[in-house]
Design an enzyme around this catalytic site. Structure first.
Site, short mmCIF file in Angstrom:
data_model
loop_
_atom_site.label_atom_id
_atom_site.label_comp_id
_atom_site.label_asym_id
_atom_site.label_seq_id
_atom_site.Cartn_x
_atom_site.Cartn_y
_atom_site.Cartn_z
N ASP A 57 -25.06 27.89 -9.69
CA ASP A 57 -25.65 27.99 -8.35
C ASP A 57 -24.54 28.04 -7.29
O ASP A 57 -24.82 28.22 -6.10
CB ASP A 57 -26.67 26.88 -8.07
CG ASP A 57 -26.10 25.47 -8.17
OD1 ASP A 57 -24.90 25.33 -8.48
OD2 ASP A 57 -26.86 24.51 -7.92
N SER A 58 -23.28 27.97 -7.74
CA SER A 58 -22.15 28.26 -6.83
C SER A 58 -22.27 29.68 -6.28
O SER A 58 -21.60 30.02 -5.31
CB SER A 58 -20.82 28.09 -7.57
OG SER A 58 -20.82 28.80 -8.79
N ASP A 96 -27.90 28.06 -14.17
CA ASP A 96 -28.21 26.82 -13.45
C ASP A 96 -29.65 26.75 -12.96
O ASP A 96 -30.18 27.75 -12.43
CB ASP A 96 -27.31 26.71 -12.21
CG ASP A 96 -26.09 25.85 -12.44
OD1 ASP A 96 -26.03 25.16 -13.47
OD2 ASP A 96 -25.19 25.89 -11.58
N LYS A 124 -28.73 24.57 -17.28
CA LYS A 124 -28.02 23.36 -16.84
C LYS A 124 -28.70 22.81 -15.60
O LYS A 124 -29.19 23.60 -14.76
CB LYS A 124 -26.56 23.74 -16.53
CG LYS A 124 -25.74 22.67 -15.86
CD LYS A 124 -24.25 22.97 -15.90
CE LYS A 124 -23.71 23.75 -14.72
NZ LYS A 124 -23.98 23.21 -13.38
N GLU A 126 -28.17 19.26 -12.69
CA GLU A 126 -27.20 18.25 -12.27
C GLU A 126 -27.77 16.83 -12.39
O GLU A 126 -28.78 16.53 -11.76
CB GLU A 126 -26.77 18.51 -10.83
CG GLU A 126 -25.98 19.79 -10.67
CD GLU A 126 -25.46 19.99 -9.25
OE1 GLU A 126 -25.61 19.08 -8.40
OE2 GLU A 126 -24.91 21.08 -9.00
N GLU A 193 -17.61 17.16 -13.61
CA GLU A 193 -17.03 17.74 -12.39
C GLU A 193 -16.36 16.67 -11.52
O GLU A 193 -16.97 15.65 -11.19
CB GLU A 193 -18.11 18.48 -11.58
CG GLU A 193 -17.52 19.11 -10.32
CD GLU A 193 -18.27 20.28 -9.75
OE1 GLU A 193 -19.38 20.58 -10.21
OE2 GLU A 193 -17.73 20.91 -8.81
#
Ligand code: KIV
Length: 269
Positions: A57-58, A96, A124, A126, A193
């Site tokens: 999602d970056s 993501d 993925k 978070e 991270e």
């Protein structure tokens, strides 16, 4: 190449699966991972032999121009996953789940399924313990799951920035429990991270699934980077942990200026 040629070639390409990534925990083999958001980048990375490609999602910052990832919608990730999937033969492709796309276990499975339909082979999200129900539901649905703990960019507004984690004994204990929650609920690997390197090393030694670090030192089972950071394609912000391998932004500016000069130098008649 003809269609028959591609089919023949694909017979010789070894497809990397979540089980293969997991099995490297026991080997000396480190996992190399990068993000990608479009077809040519995905194809170039795959041809280079990368193990895992993440449609992160970056993409909110790197390709959509948002200030952070909290603006990214599931439709954005689906759109970019479709493009990336067309360029991948060998690497494992993960995508993501963006913020608010996994608020309940049902929603998490539904949106994970949409990413799989778009071509992802794993998803993925978070966080760990707080999302145990979601992670369990995803893996129970047969969808490979990649964890992500430590500094969580989707929490940037609450936390008022991107802060390194795992500096105190309490944080270290908490992160080990986060990693264990992912392992227990069926994750095949976990991204660490911006975690203090000694804590990241401890997590890596504690759990049975591979850790893939970003800004978390060298004692993880692999490394992941944002593609734009690796090649110097986002010159307006450079995270401290990044050592770029090229300066694409300068190359693009140079090519654009050369083209502008060449065009302006042409006569109209
Ligand atoms: O969105 C992303 O690119 C990521 C990586 C930084 C791990 O989550």
């Amino acid at each position: 190449m003809s269609d028959a040629g591609w089919v023949l070639l694909s017979l010789f390409v070894k497809k990397i699966t979540p089980d293969i990534i997991r099995s490297w925990k026991e080997d000396d083999r480190k996992i190399s991972a990068l993000t990608a958001y479009d077809f040519p980048t995905a194809k170039l990375l795959d041809e280079s032999g990368i193990d895992l490609v993440l449609v992160g999602d970056s993409l909110g910052m790197t390709v959509l121009g948002y200030p952070d990832t909290t603006h990214v919608q599931i439709e954005d990730v689906i759109y970019h996953t479709r493009a990336v999937a067309r360029g991948i033969s060998s690497a494992l492709l993960a995508a993501d789940l963006p913020i608010y796309s996994y608020e309940t276990a049902g929603l998490a499975v539904q949106n994970a399924g949409r990413l799989i339909s778009a071509g992802a082979q794993a998803v993925k999200l978070e966080g760990g313990q707080a999302w145990a129900k979601q992670i369990q539901a995803i893996t129970a649905a047969g969808i490979p799951f990649l964890g992500h703990i430590g500094m969580l960019p989707q929490h940037v507004l609450e936390e008022g920035g991107y802060h390194r984690k795992g500096r105190t004994a309490e944080e270290c204990e908490f992160l080990i429990e986060e990693a264990r929650a992912i392992e227990r609920n069926g994750g095949f690997a976990v991204v660490l991270e911006l975690i203090e390197p000694s804590t990241a090393a401890k997590i890596t030694r504690t759990i049975s699934i591979p850790t893939i670090g970003i800004g978390s030192g060298t004692e993880c089972d692999g490394q992941i980077l944002v593609f734009h950071d690796l090649v110097g394609y986002f010159p307006w912000f450079k995270p401290k942990h990044v050592k770029p391998e090229s300066d694409l932004a300068s190359e693009i500016r140079k090519a654009a200026r050369a083209y502008i000069d060449r065009t302006r130098g042409e006569s109209k008649k």
